[in-house]
Write a protein that holds these residues in place. Structure first.
Motif, PDB file in Angstrom:
ATOM      1  N   ARG A 263       0.842  -1.208   0.000  1.00 16.80           N
ATOM      2  CA  ARG A 263       0.000   0.000   0.000  1.00 16.80           C
ATOM      3  C   ARG A 263       0.873   1.252   0.000  1.00 16.80           C
ATOM      4  N   TRP A 264       1.862   1.299   0.891  1.00 17.32           N
ATOM      5  CA  TRP A 264       2.752   2.467   0.941  1.00 17.32           C
ATOM      6  C   TRP A 264       3.531   2.610  -0.356  1.00 17.32           C
ATOM      7  N   LEU A 265       4.065   1.504  -0.849  1.00 20.38           N
ATOM      8  CA  LEU A 265       4.915   1.546  -2.031  1.00 20.38           C
ATOM      9  C   LEU A 265       4.125   1.981  -3.260  1.00 20.38           C
ATOM     10  N   TYR A 266       2.931   1.417  -3.430  1.00 19.65           N
ATOM     11  CA  TYR A 266       2.154   1.780  -4.614  1.00 19.65           C
ATOM     12  C   TYR A 266       1.773   3.261  -4.578  1.00 19.65           C
ATOM     13  N   GLN A 529      -3.143  -7.644  -1.901  1.00 18.11           N
ATOM     14  CA  GLN A 529      -2.410  -6.621  -2.651  1.00 18.11           C
ATOM     15  C   GLN A 529      -3.321  -5.755  -3.514  1.00 18.11           C
ATOM     16  N   LEU A 530      -4.387  -6.326  -4.051  1.00 20.10           N
ATOM     17  CA  LEU A 530      -5.276  -5.545  -4.905  1.00 20.10           C
ATOM     18  C   LEU A 530      -6.042  -4.515  -4.082  1.00 20.10           C
ATOM     19  N   GLN A 531      -6.492  -4.919  -2.921  1.00 23.54           N
ATOM     20  CA  GLN A 531      -7.166  -3.975  -2.049  1.00 23.54           C
ATOM     21  C   GLN A 531      -6.205  -2.893  -1.567  1.00 23.54           C
ATOM     22  N   ALA A 532      -4.939  -3.254  -1.359  1.00 24.40           N
ATOM     23  CA  ALA A 532      -3.930  -2.269  -0.956  1.00 24.40           C
ATOM     24  C   ALA A 532      -3.730  -1.224  -2.044  1.00 24.40           C
ATOM     25  N   VAL A 533      -3.739  -1.663  -3.295  1.00 21.53           N
ATOM     26  CA  VAL A 533      -3.585  -0.729  -4.409  1.00 21.53           C
ATOM     27  C   VAL A 533      -4.779   0.208  -4.487  1.00 21.53           C
ATOM     28  N   ARG A 534      -5.979  -0.339  -4.328  1.00 27.79           N
ATOM     29  CA  ARG A 534      -7.179   0.500  -4.344  1.00 27.79           C
ATOM     30  C   ARG A 534      -7.097   1.590  -3.275  1.00 27.79           C
ATOM     31  N   ALA A 535      -6.702   1.168  -2.074  1.00 25.99           N
ATOM     32  CA  ALA A 535      -6.607   2.133  -0.985  1.00 25.99           C
ATOM     33  C   ALA A 535      -5.543   3.182  -1.272  1.00 25.99           C
ATOM     34  N   ALA A 536      -4.424   2.755  -1.852  1.00 22.96           N
ATOM     35  CA  ALA A 536      -3.339   3.690  -2.166  1.00 22.96           C
ATOM     36  C   ALA A 536      -3.791   4.739  -3.170  1.00 22.96           C
ATOM     37  N   GLY A 728     -14.044   2.180 -10.691  1.00 25.76           N
ATOM     38  CA  GLY A 728     -13.000   3.140 -10.401  1.00 25.76           C
ATOM     39  C   GLY A 728     -11.737   2.943 -11.196  1.00 25.76           C
ATOM     40  N   ASP A 729     -10.773   3.863 -10.952  1.00 24.93           N
ATOM     41  CA  ASP A 729      -9.474   3.801 -11.622  1.00 24.93           C
ATOM     42  C   ASP A 729      -8.720   2.549 -11.217  1.00 24.93           C
ATOM     43  N   ALA A 730      -9.030   2.037 -10.027  1.00 25.52           N
ATOM     44  CA  ALA A 730      -8.350   0.840  -9.549  1.00 25.52           C
ATOM     45  C   ALA A 730      -8.985  -0.425 -10.084  1.00 25.52           C
TER      46      ALA A 730
END
Length: 851
Positions: A263-266, A529-536, A728-730
């Motif tokens: 999440r932080w990295l993305y 990881q996919l949910q982490a990207v959405r949140a990011a 969404g964009d994610a």
């Protein structure tokens, strides 16, 4: 599973993979002074061949170093080793001529032949002339930043980019001439797109770029690619996952022994976080930021060597990633591969230790406590009595200090290697090696700092240079560190595993399907990881973590064509539902699943397919709807034979069957209407022409049957969660960087990420050849991809051939290629033929290489 093409034909097409190698540079010779020439000819071979293995590069028997003239004069335990001008009084001559074999040097080896002894005598008698530049010890690169003056453009060459001017001067100084004619527009677009965002360009984009006649179109393309925040983050996530050991599941996650930083990295990549802040937040993370996993490392289970403890891992990883130096050897003993000592490695490790850290040599305690410190103390000290959090903050400050030129040099060297195929310094993790252009390295580093550590600025600068746009250079063997190098253009690169898999998805339209494990972190801390990207992305855009349009409640029933669906004999049915709309909504989404196989269609166009009832599929269908009559349709199949299934539930003979789906519209984020499966849906066993289109006469179709108890058979299905995949964009295609590793991606070079990896192996392996020849994962992907191609293009072989060649190579097929391809496809094209053609195209060097 569809049979693979014959093994022999695949092996023939794969021969190139086993022959591909990295590159070895050649170089023009440079003039040297007579002293250097004589030393290199007479003295260097003796010292390197007979002396330095015991008296240099980390080994100093008897306290004697022969790495440079000063060390030779200083001597060891027996005193000065030589007296310039007096060989007879020199200890080194005495020891190499000692008659007692137990005392003679070199030890445990044949004595020096008389001619070599006389050569050394004569050299010492001449005063021991030793060139200033010769030091057999480990080179220590300068730390201080430096910004060389940009050279003027050479006469007759309108080179505006500073990179080109530095390279032109470098080549001129060596008497090397190159043709600065760039590659074609189409070749440049493909190269830049794969290098900057990891994707093949579409045929339409290539054509439009070809037609653009404005002189700055290449600069504008580079800017446009880098401005696509999602594609940029998806692509560079792979690079940083490798370097920061960030994985989604696997070794170390048990008992909170490892933490993901996805999440932080993305978000850092999506926002293009300045590189100095990027490093500071990783080395000195704010609690709860999500960046803690890098310095936490991996807490290994079982017996652990002292050099594998988390504080020592942190020291090793920080030094390798951000300073391009290796502390792993020095974590056990004074290093034999560079100049670092055990005490220096432990000083950096002590910065990260909660408690006093005892130094261990080869896993044995030495009775000393490490004092926290930076490996470059000239940049500043770290208070050993400060709390751990303060020590880490001070380390981050020293690491990213403007006085630390090595920090910026390290990353620009890595970016150069990513785009050019070879670093300005090689190997990439040893910045103490001599760069082939010190001026260019220093200038790029200073330019990065002066532009606020903006990595996209440096990438744009490189990609816009004439040097990057030159025809690719393919050298014959791996580069040898220390060999002179003469730049002649970017090197040919092989696609990474992620680039290859994304290219396959781009060509076929078959992207990975999301799984529950990608969306939710499990009890071991794995996945999500996919949910982490959405949140990011939501955080970066200043939005709440909600994932876009979502119905308050999805109402849908499991249906089939008869009530006794728990004992269905198997087969395919066709279902349709007519809906009427006054207007097309802002957004429309569809989701569904079936035991066992499903194709969802909207107004005759396939929009999603699945073959596992536990993984609903979804799509954004806004563009396919129109005011008036619309048809939502499904081709639903229950497999009677378990050998065909990849789903969760299969059984021989009669077995459960059911289908469920929902489609709805949204105005903004608010649901405006929705239709779920129920008894109003119609079914038929025949796919009569036009059955999925508006206006079809379905008078002979029958009503579906609702299955009220099917929820017990298919527990846990949530179409609402599936709809999130299309929002969404994610909610775009899932790139290979976000997928879990599998045998195919591993064979293609994706590492386990238990160690820092800053460059993947450029040489194809036998395992890769076998996996690409007959691997089950690739065979399954080929079958899915072929189905998507047939759905999109129909079974006209010429249409398929033209489309695939344009998508794979950006060009139409040659007549001979078309003829061979038609032989593979058949007429009409069969699924197996499409698989074979896809496989053949994917295996070609023209597809897998980035020239």
């Amino acid at each position: 599973m569809t049979p693979s093409p014959p093994l022999a034909s695949r092996l023939i097409a794969l021969l190139f993979l086993l022959l591909l190698g990295a590159e070895t540079p050649g170089a023009a010779g440079q003039e040297v002074d007579p002293v250097s020439a004589a030393f290199d000819r007479e003295i260097r071979p003796i010292l390197e061949g007979r002396c330095l293995k015991c008296h240099g590069r980390g080994k100093y028997k008897g306290g004697l170093s022969l790495e440079n003239r000063a060390a030779l004069l200083r001597g060891g335990e027996g005193g000065p080793a030589a007296e310039p001008g007096d060989a007879a009084a020199s200890l080194i001559v005495e020891r190499i001529t000692e008659p007692d074999p137990l005392l003679r040097m070199p030890a445990n080896a044949d004595p020096l032949p008389p001619d070599e002894v006389e050569t050394l005598r004569a050299w010492i008698d001449r005063g021991m002339p030793w060139p200033d530049a010769v030091d057999f010890g480990f080179r220590r690169a300068p730390i201080a930043p430096r910004s060389p003056e940009i050279p003027p453009p050479p006469a007759g060459l309108p080179l505006d980019n500073p990179i080109d001017r530095f390279i032109a001067r470098f080549l001129a100084d060596r008497g090397v001439a190159i043709d600065w004619e760039p590659v074609s527009d189409r070749a440049f677009y493909r190269r830049a797109s794969l290098d900057l965002v990891g994707l093949l360009p579409s045929p339409e984009d290539l054509d439009a770029f070809d037609r653009d006649r404005l002189p700055d179109k290449r600069d504008r393309l580079v800017a446009r690619l880098l401005a696509n925040r999602r594609s940029y983050a998806d692509h560079w996530l792979t690079f940083w996952n490798d370097a920061l050991r960030n994985e989604y599941r696997g070794t170390g996650f048990i008992d909170d022994g490892r933490s993901s930083i996805t999440r932080w990295l993305y978000r850092a990549l999506f926002e293009n976080l300045p590189y100095d802040r990027f490093a500071r937040e990783l080395v000195s993370p704010v609690p709860g930021s999500g960046a803690e996993g890098f310095t936490k490392g991996i807490i290994w289970r079982g017996v652990v060597n002292a050099s594998q403890t988390p504080p020592v891992q942190a020291a090793q990883n920080v030094s390798q990633v951000f300073l391009a130096t290796n502390l792993k050897c020095a974590s056990c003993h004074d290093s034999f591969v560079n100049h670092w000592t055990l005490d220096e490695a432990y000083a950096l490790a002590a910065v990260f230790s909660e408690e006093s850290l005892e130094i261990h040599r080869c896993d044995q305690p030495v009775g000393r406590i490490a004092e926290p410190g930076f490996i470059y103390p000239e940049l500043g000290a770290i208070d050993p009595d400060a709390p751990r959090v303060d020590r880490m903050a001070r380390l981050a400050e020293l690491l990213t200090s403007p006085d630390n030129g090595r920090f910026a040099r390290t990353i620009v060297n890595r970016l150069w290697a990513q785009l050019m195929g070879r670093g300005l310094v090689e190997p990439l993790d040893d910045l103490d090696r001599e760069p082939w252009s010190q001026d260019l390295l220093d200038w790029l580093a200073a330019d990065l700092v002066s532009h606020g550590y903006d990595l996209k600025h440096t990438l744009a600068l490189i990609a816009s240079s004439g040097a990057y746009q030159l025809p690719a250079d393919h050298l014959d063997s791996p580069p040898s560190p220390g060999e002179p190098y003469s730049f002649r253009g970017p090197l040919v690169k092989r696609m990474t595993a992620e680039q290859f898999l994304d290219a396959f998805s781009t060509v076929t339209g078959s992207w990975p399907e999301p799984s529950g494990a990608m969306l939710k972190v499990d009890g071991r801390g794995q996945g999500g990881q996919l949910q982490a990207v959405r949140a990011a992305i939501a955080e970066a855009e200043g939005a709440a973590p909600a994932e876009g349009p979502r119905p308050a409640r999805v109402e849908a029933s499991w249906i089939w064509n008869h009530a006794d669906a728990l004992k269905d004999p198997g087969g395919t049915i066709f279902l349709r539902k007519v809906i009427r709309l006054d207007q097309v909504p802002d957004r429309a989404l569809i989701a569904g699943t079936c035991d066992n196989e499903l194709v969802l269609l909207v107004n005759g166009t396939p929009v999603a397919r699945g073959s596992d009832w536990s993984r609903p599929v979804s799509a954004d269908v806004t563009a396919l709807l129109r005011p008036g009559e619309n048809v939502i349709a499904a081709e639903a199949t229950n497999w009677p034979d378990p050998a065909r299934g990849r789903g969760v539930r299969t059984a021989a003979g009669p077995n459960p069957a059911a289908f469920i789906a929902w489609v709805g519209g949204f105005e903004g984020d608010a649901p405006s209407w929705g239709f779920g499966t129920d008894e109003t849906w119609l079914w038929s066993s025949s796919d009569a022409e036009g059955w999925a289109l508006p206006g079809f006469d379905d008078a002979g179709w029958q009503h579906a049957v609702s299955l009220p108890l099917a929820g017990r058979t298919y527990p846990g299905i949530d179409l609402s969660a599936a709809l999130l995949e299309a929002t969404g964009d994610a909610g775009g295609p899932i790139r290979a960087a976000l997928a879990f590793s599998d045998p195919l991606s591993s064979a293609l070079g994706r590492p386990s990420r238990e160690q820092v990896v800053t460059r993947r192996d450029p040489v194809a392996s036998t395992i890769q050849a076998l996996e690409l020849t007959n691997g089950e994962v690739l065979s399954g992907r080929l079958a899915e991809g072929a189905a998507f191609v047939l759905d999109r293009l129909g079974d006209d072989p010429d249409a398929i051939i033209s489309d695939l060649f344009l998508r794979c190579f950006g060009r139409p097929p040659a007549p001979e290629e078309r003829e061979i391809s038609r032989g593979l496809l058949g007429d009409p094209a069969a699924p197996e033929g499409v698989e074979d053609l896809l496989w053949a195209l994917l295996m070609l060097p023209e597809f897998q290489l980035i020239p």
